[in-house]
Design a protein around this motif. Sequence first.
Motif, PDB file in Angstrom:
ATOM      1  N   VAL A  38     -11.390   8.469   1.057  1.00  0.00           N
ATOM      2  CA  VAL A  38     -10.174   7.928   0.451  1.00  0.00           C
ATOM      3  C   VAL A  38     -10.334   7.783  -1.064  1.00  0.00           C
ATOM      4  O   VAL A  38     -11.415   7.454  -1.560  1.00  0.00           O
ATOM      5  N   ASP A  39      -9.277   8.073  -1.790  1.00  0.00           N
ATOM      6  CA  ASP A  39      -9.216   7.850  -3.238  1.00  0.00           C
ATOM      7  C   ASP A  39      -8.366   6.595  -3.407  1.00  0.00           C
ATOM      8  O   ASP A  39      -7.145   6.650  -3.341  1.00  0.00           O
ATOM      9  N   LEU A  40      -9.024   5.463  -3.587  1.00  0.00           N
ATOM     10  CA  LEU A  40      -8.361   4.161  -3.556  1.00  0.00           C
ATOM     11  C   LEU A  40      -8.274   3.553  -4.950  1.00  0.00           C
ATOM     12  O   LEU A  40      -9.270   3.466  -5.658  1.00  0.00           O
ATOM     13  N   GLU A  41      -7.069   3.142  -5.297  1.00  0.00           N
ATOM     14  CA  GLU A  41      -6.840   2.469  -6.577  1.00  0.00           C
ATOM     15  C   GLU A  41      -6.208   1.116  -6.290  1.00  0.00           C
ATOM     16  O   GLU A  41      -5.222   1.028  -5.560  1.00  0.00           O
ATOM     17  N   ILE A  56       0.866  -1.177   0.000  1.00  0.00           N
ATOM     18  CA  ILE A  56       0.000   0.000   0.000  1.00  0.00           C
ATOM     19  C   ILE A  56       0.901   1.225   0.000  1.00  0.00           C
ATOM     20  O   ILE A  56       1.767   1.357   0.858  1.00  0.00           O
ATOM     21  N   VAL A  57       0.710   2.075  -1.000  1.00  0.00           N
ATOM     22  CA  VAL A  57       1.513   3.297  -1.102  1.00  0.00           C
ATOM     23  C   VAL A  57       0.587   4.497  -1.277  1.00  0.00           C
ATOM     24  O   VAL A  57      -0.501   4.384  -1.827  1.00  0.00           O
ATOM     25  N   LYS A  58       1.043   5.618  -0.769  1.00  0.00           N
ATOM     26  CA  LYS A  58       0.325   6.890  -0.951  1.00  0.00           C
ATOM     27  C   LYS A  58       1.072   7.662  -2.022  1.00  0.00           C
ATOM     28  O   LYS A  58       2.285   7.797  -1.956  1.00  0.00           O
ATOM     29  N   GLU A  59       0.317   8.159  -3.009  1.00  0.00           N
ATOM     30  CA  GLU A  59       0.933   8.851  -4.138  1.00  0.00           C
ATOM     31  C   GLU A  59      -0.013   9.949  -4.620  1.00  0.00           C
ATOM     32  O   GLU A  59      -1.129   9.657  -5.052  1.00  0.00           O
ATOM     33  N   ASN A  60       0.409  11.190  -4.537  1.00  0.00           N
ATOM     34  CA  ASN A  60      -0.380  12.330  -5.010  1.00  0.00           C
ATOM     35  C   ASN A  60      -1.807  12.331  -4.454  1.00  0.00           C
ATOM     36  O   ASN A  60      -2.769  12.529  -5.189  1.00  0.00           O
ATOM     37  N   GLY A  61      -1.946  12.098  -3.156  1.00  0.00           N
ATOM     38  CA  GLY A  61      -3.265  12.114  -2.527  1.00  0.00           C
ATOM     39  C   GLY A  61      -4.105  10.872  -2.763  1.00  0.00           C
ATOM     40  O   GLY A  61      -5.255  10.800  -2.362  1.00  0.00           O
ATOM     41  N   LYS A  62      -3.537   9.882  -3.409  1.00  0.00           N
ATOM     42  CA  LYS A  62      -4.241   8.641  -3.734  1.00  0.00           C
ATOM     43  C   LYS A  62      -3.600   7.499  -2.947  1.00  0.00           C
ATOM     44  O   LYS A  62      -2.393   7.486  -2.736  1.00  0.00           O
ATOM     45  N   THR A  63      -4.417   6.547  -2.522  1.00  0.00           N
ATOM     46  CA  THR A  63      -3.911   5.342  -1.876  1.00  0.00           C
ATOM     47  C   THR A  63      -3.946   4.228  -2.908  1.00  0.00           C
ATOM     48  O   THR A  63      -5.001   3.947  -3.490  1.00  0.00           O
ATOM     49  N   ILE A  64      -2.799   3.619  -3.147  1.00  0.00           N
ATOM     50  CA  ILE A  64      -2.694   2.572  -4.163  1.00  0.00           C
ATOM     51  C   ILE A  64      -2.371   1.236  -3.492  1.00  0.00           C
ATOM     52  O   ILE A  64      -1.400   1.131  -2.752  1.00  0.00           O
TER      53      ILE A  64
END
Length: 103
Positions: free
Chosen positions: A40-43, A4-12
């Motif tokens: 959360v903005d989850l991808e 799980i990584v956070k990138e540009n306000g997104k959780t991937i």
Amino acid sequence: MTQIVKENGKTIIKTDKRIDTMNAGQFEKDIEPALQEQGVDLEMDCTELNYMASSGLRIIQKTMRAVMMKRGKFKMTNVSPEIYKVLAMTGFTKFMTVEQRAE
């Protein structure tokens, strides 16, 4: 191993190669912290994913519901054609964003 990584306000969430009966419980535990955040903005990045059992579909559905209840966004990206076909047959592509990977 799920990452799980956070990138540009997104959780991937970066999946492993398989989500099946053997590892579904651990996968669900691994992603639980990402589902706690309001809005959360989850991808879910499925670049490595090449097999998903019905237990994986259940977790995807549960994840999407949890994100929606917290007024967030959820999408699956880099999905293989085989997994996309399963998601389409089961109706998932009708109520969530699923992006296929370029082959």
